[in-house]
Design an enzyme around this catalytic site. Structure first.
Site, PDB file in Angstrom:
ATOM      1  N   ARG A  17       0.840  -1.189   0.000  1.00 48.69           N
ATOM      2  CA  ARG A  17       0.000   0.000   0.000  1.00 48.69           C
ATOM      3  C   ARG A  17       0.872   1.234   0.000  1.00 48.69           C
ATOM      4  NH1 ARG A  17      -4.333  -1.161  -2.204  1.00 48.69           N
ATOM      5  NH2 ARG A  17      -5.394  -2.963  -1.346  1.00 48.69           N
ATOM      6  N   THR A  18       0.236   2.351  -0.028  1.00 49.80           N
ATOM      7  CA  THR A  18       0.970   3.610  -0.020  1.00 49.80           C
ATOM      8  C   THR A  18       1.886   3.664   1.182  1.00 49.80           C
ATOM      9  OG1 THR A  18      -1.195   4.439  -0.569  1.00 49.80           O
ATOM     10  CG2 THR A  18       0.582   6.024  -0.478  1.00 49.80           C
TER      11      THR A  18
END
Lengths: 240, 276
Positions: A17-18
């Site tokens: 994810r980010t």
């Protein structure tokens, strides 16, 4: 020719994810001038709200014809520099008189940034890429999501809000070197006053057909003796 | 060249230090119909002889566009040529995608040569049986390269490959020193004349040749038949000349209209050896 990618570490099946940026640089500003490109960035790298590192070079030469400046996560910038180093190395190994110019490097970076964004694992940087090749000046920007464009003057981060309005008014074709530096310093001074992650130690880099010069670090003169700042607690009641 | 005990596979050297399979592959190039290329400072022209097997069939495609700035003419096993031009197109477009810039011709040529070399060093492969004349433009100017099945490549001012290419080479050798400064039209004229040399008396018309050009400000493209026919007529190249046994007839340079004097014998379809 397979270039090693930092995400090529085998197991990518876990969803990335980010990330969060940890050590970040603030604005970079770039402008075209008569003989080439000028780029300015301060030498600060913040760790959250702490101004942790004060001698970080955020503008670097790439090959013979380009300069890259980065804001955002410094470790990702170092990774990008490594990739570019490899790219330039392979380019030189052809040994055939052809070389990658700023336009090619910019596009390569765009592809790299966009591809990482698509994997939800971005390189958390905004990059400014400038250079001169065969008399043609080139200045472009790539963001962490792969947005890219070229212009006569570009800036990242806070520079977009504080520096570009100044540049829109005062930039013109055929700036001399001295005028260009003055213009950049004007922008950097505003950023120093108004951007909390700016530090007063900067470098200005210049690239022309002849080559790259990165200035020694220096500081801007600032003025704080405005009346409004004198005796700040003069009219205040209480202890805070 | 005769059969011998060292020519069975490409991974066997002969005692004289030759790889016969590779040399046989180069023979295949010599059997193909002629292709020629020539270049000036700003333009490169490719031309080739295109004979259909019969009146019922279409011509073999021998000139391929790899990108706006690169084209290739082939001689030899055209199937191999087709596959290699697909490779070239792929490399060009991948480079453009990554770098937003045209692939320098010199690099494409090296990649092709490396690909050909691989086939000379694997027991389960065979060399490509096709010679490639690569014409392209890049930052350093106009280029013409020849890629061999052996994996060698050379840059040329002008070159001819395929059957009866020697006649074209002789013509080009006489005139190549002027090519660098030639105009686009002069190059086309010389290309058509060179092609005519390989026809040995047959009448040159646009139905048996293909011409392509690339230049500064001009993307690589194949000229259409009408344009080529007009050029042939304008330069009065069609030419006649009696039977093939008159090499002196080739001495008349371009400018003499006398060349078109006797529009004699029409094409003899069975004269050509096996054109692939």
């Amino acid at each position: 020719m397979k270039l090693l990618d930092s995400t090529d570490s085998g197991n990518n099946s876990s969803i990335e994810r980010t990330q969060y940026p940890y050590v970040t640089g603030t604005s970079v500003i770039g402008i075209k001038y008569k003989d080439g490109i000028l780029m300015a960035a301060d030498m600060g790298a913040s760790y959250g709200s702490t101004l942790r590192y004060k001698s970080v070079e955020r503008v670097k030469p790439v090959g013979k014809h380009s300069l890259i400046g980065a804001s955002g996560e410094i470790s990702d910038f170092q990774e990008i520099l490594r990739s570019l180093d490899e790219l330039i190395l392979y380019d030189n190994m052809w040994d055939d008189g052809n070389s990658l110019g700023p336009k090619e490097v910019h596009n390569y970076l765009t592809r790299m940034m966009y591809n990482r964004r698509n994997k939800f694992d971005p390189l958390w940087n905004s990059l400014v890429l400038g250079g001169v090749k065969n008399g043609q000046k080139y200045l472009g920007m790539v963001s962490m999501i792969g947005v890219h464009f070229e212009d006569n003057h570009v800036a990242t981060g806070f520079g977009n809000h504080l520096a570009r309005p100044i540049l829109r008014d005062e930039w013109h074709e055929n700036l001399t070197f001295e005028d260009g530096v003055k213009l950049l310093e004007k922008c950097m001074r505003v950023l120093l006053y108004r951007d909390r992650s700016a530090v007063n130690k900067l470098q200005i880099a210049k690239i022309t057909e002849e080559g790259v010069t990165v200035s020694q670090p220096y500081s801007l003169k600032t003025f704080w003796n405005f009346n409004a700042f004198q005796n700040p607690t003069a009219g205040a009641e209480g202890s805070w | 060249m005769f059969r011998n005990q060292y020519d069975t596979d490409v991974t066997t050297w002969s005692p004289a230090g030759r790889l016969f399979q590779v040399e046989y592959a180069m023979e295949a190039v010599k059997q193909g119909s002629a292709a020629i290329g020539l270049r000036s400072k700003s333009h490169v022209v490719l031309a080739c002889v295109n004979k259909a097997n019969s009146e019922l069939s279409s011509h073999q495609k021998k000139i391929f566009k790899a990108d706006d700035h690169i084209g290739v003419a082939i001689a030899g096993l055209t199937a191999d040529g087709r596959v290699l031009s697909r490779y070239m197109r792929s490399e060009c477009i991948n480079y453009s995608y990554s770098y937003e810039s045209p692939l320098p011709v010199g690099r494409l040529v090296v990649q092709l040569a490396d690909k050909a070399q691989v086939c000379t060093q694997r027991s389960w492969k065979r060399p490509y049986g096709v010679g490639l004349l690569v014409a392209g433009l890049d930052e350093s100017g106009a280029h013409l390269y020849y890629n061999c099945p052996s994996g060698n490549y050379f840059e040329y001012q002008a070159f001819a490959i395929g059957s009866r290419s020697q006649a074209a080479k002789t013509y080009l050798e006489r005139r190549f020193e002027n090519f660098m400064g030639s105009s686009r039209d002069d190059l086309l004229k010389d290309a058509l004349f060179a092609i005519r040399e390989t026809l040995q008396g047959e009448r040159l018309t646009s139905s048996i040749c293909t011409v392509a050009v690339v230049g500064v400000g001009e993307a690589f493209h194949i000229l259409d038949q009408g344009t080529v026919q007009a050029l042939i007529e304008a330069f009065e190249i069609a030419g006649e000349e009696a039977p093939a046994s008159e090499p002196t007839a080739a001495d008349q340079p371009a400018s003499e209209p006398g060349v078109a004097a006797d529009q004699g014998a029409p094409a003899e379809h069975d004269a050509a050896p096996m054109d692939i």
